[in-house]
Design a protein around this motif. Sequence first.
Motif, mmCIF file in Angstrom:
data_model
loop_
_atom_site.group_PDB
_atom_site.id
_atom_site.type_symbol
_atom_site.label_atom_id
_atom_site.label_comp_id
_atom_site.label_asym_id
_atom_site.label_seq_id
_atom_site.Cartn_x
_atom_site.Cartn_y
_atom_site.Cartn_z
ATOM 1 N N ALA A 154 0.972 -1.185 -0.010
ATOM 2 C CA ALA A 154 -0.074 0.052 -0.111
ATOM 3 C C ALA A 154 0.764 1.032 0.206
ATOM 4 O O ALA A 154 0.763 2.305 -0.711
ATOM 5 N N ALA A 155 1.963 1.155 0.725
ATOM 6 C CA ALA A 155 2.903 2.250 0.842
ATOM 7 C C ALA A 155 3.709 2.518 -0.592
ATOM 8 O O ALA A 155 3.800 3.706 -0.825
ATOM 9 N N GLU A 156 4.043 1.247 -1.009
ATOM 10 C CA GLU A 156 4.787 1.326 -2.316
ATOM 11 C C GLU A 156 3.696 2.168 -3.486
ATOM 12 O O GLU A 156 4.144 2.685 -4.350
ATOM 13 N N VAL A 157 2.407 1.624 -3.425
ATOM 14 C CA VAL A 157 1.435 2.010 -4.345
ATOM 15 C C VAL A 157 1.502 3.451 -4.588
ATOM 16 O O VAL A 157 1.653 4.294 -5.551
ATOM 17 N N GLU A 158 1.419 3.963 -3.179
ATOM 18 C CA GLU A 158 1.234 5.589 -3.060
ATOM 19 C C GLU A 158 2.802 6.258 -3.494
ATOM 20 O O GLU A 158 2.757 7.098 -4.310
ATOM 21 N N ARG A 159 3.712 5.667 -3.180
ATOM 22 C CA ARG A 159 4.934 6.191 -3.608
ATOM 23 C C ARG A 159 5.083 6.082 -5.132
ATOM 24 O O ARG A 159 5.474 7.066 -5.703
ATOM 25 N N GLN A 160 4.798 4.953 -5.664
ATOM 26 C CA GLN A 160 5.150 4.906 -7.221
ATOM 27 C C GLN A 160 3.866 5.768 -7.893
ATOM 28 O O GLN A 160 4.069 6.234 -9.312
#
Lengths: 430, 430
Positions: free
Chosen positions: A277-283
Amino acid sequence: MRIMRAEQFGLKREVEYGSPEQNEVVRTIVEAVRTEGDAALLKYTEQHDRVKLDAASLRVTQQEIEAAYAKVDAAFLTAIREAAVNIRAFHEKQMRVSWMDLQPDGTLLGQILRPLKRVGVYVPGGKAAYPSSVLMNVIPAQVAGVPEIVMVTPPATGGKEGIDPYILVAAAESGVKEMYRVGGAQAIAALAFGTATIAPVDKICGPGNIYVALAKRAVFGAVDIDSIAGPSEIVVLADDTADASYVAADLLSQAEHDEMSSAILITPSTKLAEAVAAEVERQLATLPREAIARSSVDNYGAALLVDSLKDGIDVVNQLAPEHLEVLTADPMSLLGLIQNAGAIFLGPYSSEPVGDYFAGPNHIIPTNGTARFSSPVNVDDFLKKSSLIYYSKEALMANGDKIITLARHEGLEGHARAIEIRLEKERGIQ
Amino acid sequence: MRIMRAEQFGLKREVEYGSPEQNEVVRTIVEAVRTEGDAALLKYTEQHDRVKLDAASLRVTQQEIEAAYAKVDAAFLTAIREAAVNIRAFHEKQMRVSWMDLQPDGTLLGQILRPLKRVGVYVPGGKAAYPSSVLMNVIPAQVAGVPEIVMVTPPATGGKEGIDPYILVAAAESGVKEMYRVGGAQAIAALAFGTATIAPVDKICGPGNIYVALAKRAVFGAVDIDSIAGPSEIVVLADDTADASYVAADLLSQAEHDEMSSAILITPSTKLAEAVAAEVERQLATLPREAIARSSVDNYGAALLVDSLKDGIDVVNQLAPEHLEVLTADPMSLLGLIQNAGAIFLGPYSSEPVGDYFAGPNHIIPTNGTARFSSPVNVDDFLKKSSLIYYSKEALMANGDKIITLARHEGLEGHARAIEIRLEKERGIQ
């Protein structure tokens, strides 16, 4: 991205049948092209595509195709040629042949496979004109042995001049020799019923907008059509061993297709769900199609928590996703449990775009849960079977009475007599 | 029977889409069953079949099946058992298996075949309840490995009490373990969406009246359906060596199905055409279904004269008949020229009822010209394919840049990044 228990998630999808008005527009166009041919085809092309053509200019010329080659860049040409080799090799493994079975009594039974004679491939205009999809539709038909493959695509889109050269090159590279600059419902009707310029086909495939989809439905029966694709979907089944940045990138690669796309992580690991979920936001922050992808993730995406990978597979089988990635410690061990998924990507290097563009399997895959009962585009879609029966005299004499019994039971005396007349004559002769 | 030159003949067939009123009736029933389940199913059963049931009595009991066995005659049972053996043997030859292909770089590609999980077979009530059709639908599904095959059939028809015992026996003999006494559009909706009593299926097959056909169309997408059959057709291609009485009997065996059936002789021999026309008259006189067969012959039948057998084959390929019989001196020599025919019967002993009942190939065959692009019911109809991609690290490192090129060209940056993030990480690690 939402994180929730799998039980709380309900993926709601509706099939798009179009409004009554859209259906009426399509019916009118299809009927006009069916009865008036080229005249209607040209009229609706002018009306909808704002391009005035005559019958002689419908067909794309050899010079235009050569000009298109001059416009595409070399890296693209290298990549698409290599992709075509891989796609051809994979689909050649699907090819089947006729068989016959000679029985001891002299009876010959068999199944004869033949390619369809003529197939039409629709290629939409504008942003949805994907050269890769041209390959994925044309090559299986070619491998099946279809002698005539014809491409239709709108004459121009929006401000653009002419047909996208990348589409022309993709078609030429995959072996299409006959291309027409027509699109929309009028192109589908022309393929189905034929006009003076465009000979009718046996099957129409390829994606399109709602009018194209409704026109395909309307002509189904007169010709075969492929399935009508819904929004793209990916499910990633992953455990703690998965790289969250890979998972997020793969989810976003589907989410960017359109707002209705669905990207779902299924995992027994809360830690992985949170990291993804955090990576999705970052990307998402740097993705050109951020708005589309974010809407898709918010509305149709989720990280679903399950108790075990096996429970995760149960959810997969219920969803029957178009694409399934398995990013677990031992993905191969789960393969036997997967019942419903259009394409299965195993391990960390099998990112879904590998299949979209290059590896060889088809990227036109059942959506919207239909992987429960249907298959990616494949060579069988362009073959038809005929049964062969060469019954021997010995077989008829031995089995005729049983056939008569079954026919008489069904009240079909004519069927019984067709057998009886032979038995009587042969017994009389003997 | 009319005798005319082939060029003068135009077979005009229309696809039956139902009236707006019929479509509305079907929509209402389907929607009610979808939302109200058993309650609506029982309500419409009472309304249309005039049989009042409760949910507990929907399922056919083991006792009823045993009672049915006591009612059918021994010759029928023997014949249908032997037919089932032949049908099973033929369809087992169609069976295919999954394959995988391990490439030198460690990439594994494959095609996984799995049976559908649950299939519903509709069996109409009344005179159209053919035990042979039960076998032809059920056995291919069984051979494919479908674990759950469920039959639905109207609870009673007209004055009759209960379900035809021959249908129950045919279903039991072909291996159906789950049967429900429901018919019409409500049965189709129950199979598609499920009720408390009937679990939903993945595919619905089997013939029915116009309401059943429209309901199948309406639920298509939620489940798969088989093709919607038109009236039966036979074309006999024959020369002077054919026995006119055999040809006439075979033509009438199709003509007796219904008034819309089509029975056509194609021949270069005027003498044969005249002899067959005379035989048709002679045989019609004593046929129980004379009125039906005569109407069919008058309206949709003909003897078509051609210059040669090869010209005759051209006409056959245009008509794309459901059944084709070749009764010529050397029928096998013509096989390679036949492009479009659902089932091909060669030689004097291969009367079409041989295939309808007994030889083994399926008798559910494309009608109305659709043999151009579709096939008799076969094992593939009950299998689905999944693509398998296990891409190796080596393959991704070697091809990643090409995949990125193709993705970027299509404006799908998220696709490119899903590959790029892996290349960067792996290159960083190395």
